[in-house]
Design a protein around this motif. Structure first.
Motif, PDB file in Angstrom:
ATOM      1  N   ILE A   8       0.916  -1.113   0.108  1.00  0.00           N
ATOM      2  CA  ILE A   8      -0.062   0.104  -0.009  1.00  0.00           C
ATOM      3  C   ILE A   8       0.993   1.283   0.015  1.00  0.00           C
ATOM      4  O   ILE A   8       1.710   1.448   0.819  1.00  0.00           O
ATOM      5  N   LEU A   9       0.740   2.130  -0.813  1.00  0.00           N
ATOM      6  CA  LEU A   9       1.641   3.304  -1.170  1.00  0.00           C
ATOM      7  C   LEU A   9       0.525   4.457  -0.926  1.00  0.00           C
ATOM      8  O   LEU A   9      -0.318   4.686  -1.674  1.00  0.00           O
ATOM      9  N   ALA A  10       0.879   5.450  -0.013  1.00  0.00           N
ATOM     10  CA  ALA A  10       0.188   6.907   0.198  1.00  0.00           C
ATOM     11  C   ALA A  10       1.223   7.685   0.054  1.00  0.00           C
ATOM     12  O   ALA A  10       2.188   7.923   0.501  1.00  0.00           O
ATOM     13  N   THR A  11       0.801   8.685  -0.760  1.00  0.00           N
ATOM     14  CA  THR A  11       1.801   9.802  -1.161  1.00  0.00           C
ATOM     15  C   THR A  11       1.166  11.105  -0.670  1.00  0.00           C
ATOM     16  O   THR A  11       0.114  11.456  -0.442  1.00  0.00           O
ATOM     17  N   TYR A  12       1.929  11.994  -0.063  1.00  0.00           N
ATOM     18  CA  TYR A  12       1.905  13.248   0.323  1.00  0.00           C
ATOM     19  C   TYR A  12       2.716  14.151  -0.151  1.00  0.00           C
ATOM     20  O   TYR A  12       3.828  14.025  -0.256  1.00  0.00           O
ATOM     21  N   THR A  13       2.195  15.358  -0.335  1.00  0.00           N
ATOM     22  CA  THR A  13       2.785  16.657  -0.829  1.00  0.00           C
ATOM     23  C   THR A  13       2.832  17.472  -0.140  1.00  0.00           C
ATOM     24  O   THR A  13       2.021  18.138   0.686  1.00  0.00           O
ATOM     25  N   ILE A  14       4.233  17.945   0.515  1.00  0.00           N
ATOM     26  CA  ILE A  14       4.579  18.876   1.321  1.00  0.00           C
ATOM     27  C   ILE A  14       5.167  20.374   0.814  1.00  0.00           C
ATOM     28  O   ILE A  14       5.933  20.241   0.137  1.00  0.00           O
TER      29      ILE A  14
END
Length: 344
Positions: free
Chosen positions: A214-220
């Motif tokens: 499972i891959l969760a992507t966050y943009t900072i």
């Protein structure tokens, strides 16, 4: 006159009968020849291209299959934003970009190299999790933490993290794990554990090449730098929690399990309020009040100290009686009154 067949025609006719290829007199269509043993019939060539189907992406590759997991990852984005801001003292925007299921091999190929890669464990979940911080974001974090302005662009190609920088990033990941624990509290009590850091993703060995992750992507975003944070878990890690995640996580219905709710409520519970034990309330004219002198007797309607009301900030809340305990006067609660405002 009768037609006479030549020898060649007779031989051809006999061969046709033997091979069952003699045309039907009524239709003139020859039957298909029998396939001899040991010979395979040629298969027709298909002009349609066959496309492979990836079964590892079929379960939750689209949003909405596990709404509870989406809620958890969205909640973690808010916690991530708070941790970045408190740790670095800079306004930061953290946005959850989405979730997908990929193979472990595809996962390590998708890392934004160079990057700061960390192996973690969320017990009692099975397997090893991975948290990835893009290098340009990591170097900006380090610069801000050690007193810089975070305005200049750092050249990241060919540069490794020093032991001090890795130490700082490891401590930050440990704080991130605390936020992940809080986001999962409504489903399971997790204990995050930091394992190690890696610069080369191929040295992680967190799973098999074909294992689904499972891959969760966050943009900072912290001006002028924008980078990615990736969080990954083995699909097998959430298998036993799948029924809860399919039905959704009731954050609003069960707020006591949410750390954010407790942090907001706790300061309110520590606010001091005025409480008064009121024996009775009588009506008097302004003239009577101005004429009150020491020793005057004011008639009360209450039979005595057996009926006292406890007022909180001018509102009647509880009914009880007066008593003494260990030499001190106390109020003993009998029942809770209806909530309605009453003048003092």
């Amino acid at each position: 006159m009768a037609q006479v067949l030549s020898q060649a025609e007779i031989d051809a006719l006999l061969n046709g009968v033997a091979n069952q290829q003699v045309p039907d007199p009524a239709t003139g269509i020859s039957p298909e020849p029998k396939q001899e043993k040991g010979h395979k019939q040629a298969q027709p060539v298909s002009t349609t291209e066959n496309k492979p189907y990836d079964f590892t992406r079929s379960e939750i590759s689209t949003r909405g299959r596990l709404p509870g997991l989406e809620v958890i990852f969205n909640d973690f984005a808010r916690r991530l934003q708070s941790m970045f801001a408190s740790e670095l003292g800079k306004s930061v925007d953290a946005n959850y970009a989405g979730m997908e299921v990929v193979t472990y091999e595809s996962l390590i190929h998708s890392f934004p190299l160079p990057a700061s890669i960390h192996a973690i464990r969320l017990e009692p979940m099975r397997g090893i999790g991975i948290l990835v911080v893009e290098a340009r974001l990591a170097f900006t974090m380090i610069e801000l933490f050690f007193g810089g302005m975070g305005q200049k662009t750092t050249k990241v190609e060919g540069r490794d993290f020093t032991p001090i920088e890795n130490k700082f990033l490891g401590k930050f990941v440990e704080r991130v794990l605390r936020g992940m624990e809080e986001s999962w509290q409504s489903v399971v009590q997790l204990q995050g554990r930091y394992l190690r850091t890696e610069l080369n993703p191929y040295l992680l060995n967190a799973a098999g090449a074909g294992d689904p992750m499972i891959l969760a992507t966050y943009t900072i975003s912290m001006s002028p730098i924008t980078g990615m944070v990736l969080f990954s878990l083995p699909l097998a890690a959430i298998e036993e929690f799948r029924p809860l995640l399919k039905t959704g996580v009731a954050i609003g219905d069960d707020p006591d399990n949410i750390g954010l709710f407790r942090r907001v409520v706790q300061p309110l519970l520590e606010v001091e309020v005025e409480a008064q034990a009121v024996v009775d309330v009588v009506e008097m004219t302004l003239g009577d009040i101005m004429g009150v002198r020491p020793g005057d007797v004011i008639q009360l309607n209450s039979p005595g100290l057996e009926h006292i009301e406890l007022w909180i900030e001018g509102k009647r809340k509880f009914i009880g009686k007066a008593a003494q305990r260990n030499g001190s006067k106390v109020f003993v609660t009998k029942d809770k009154l209806e909530q309605r405002a009453t003048a003092r």
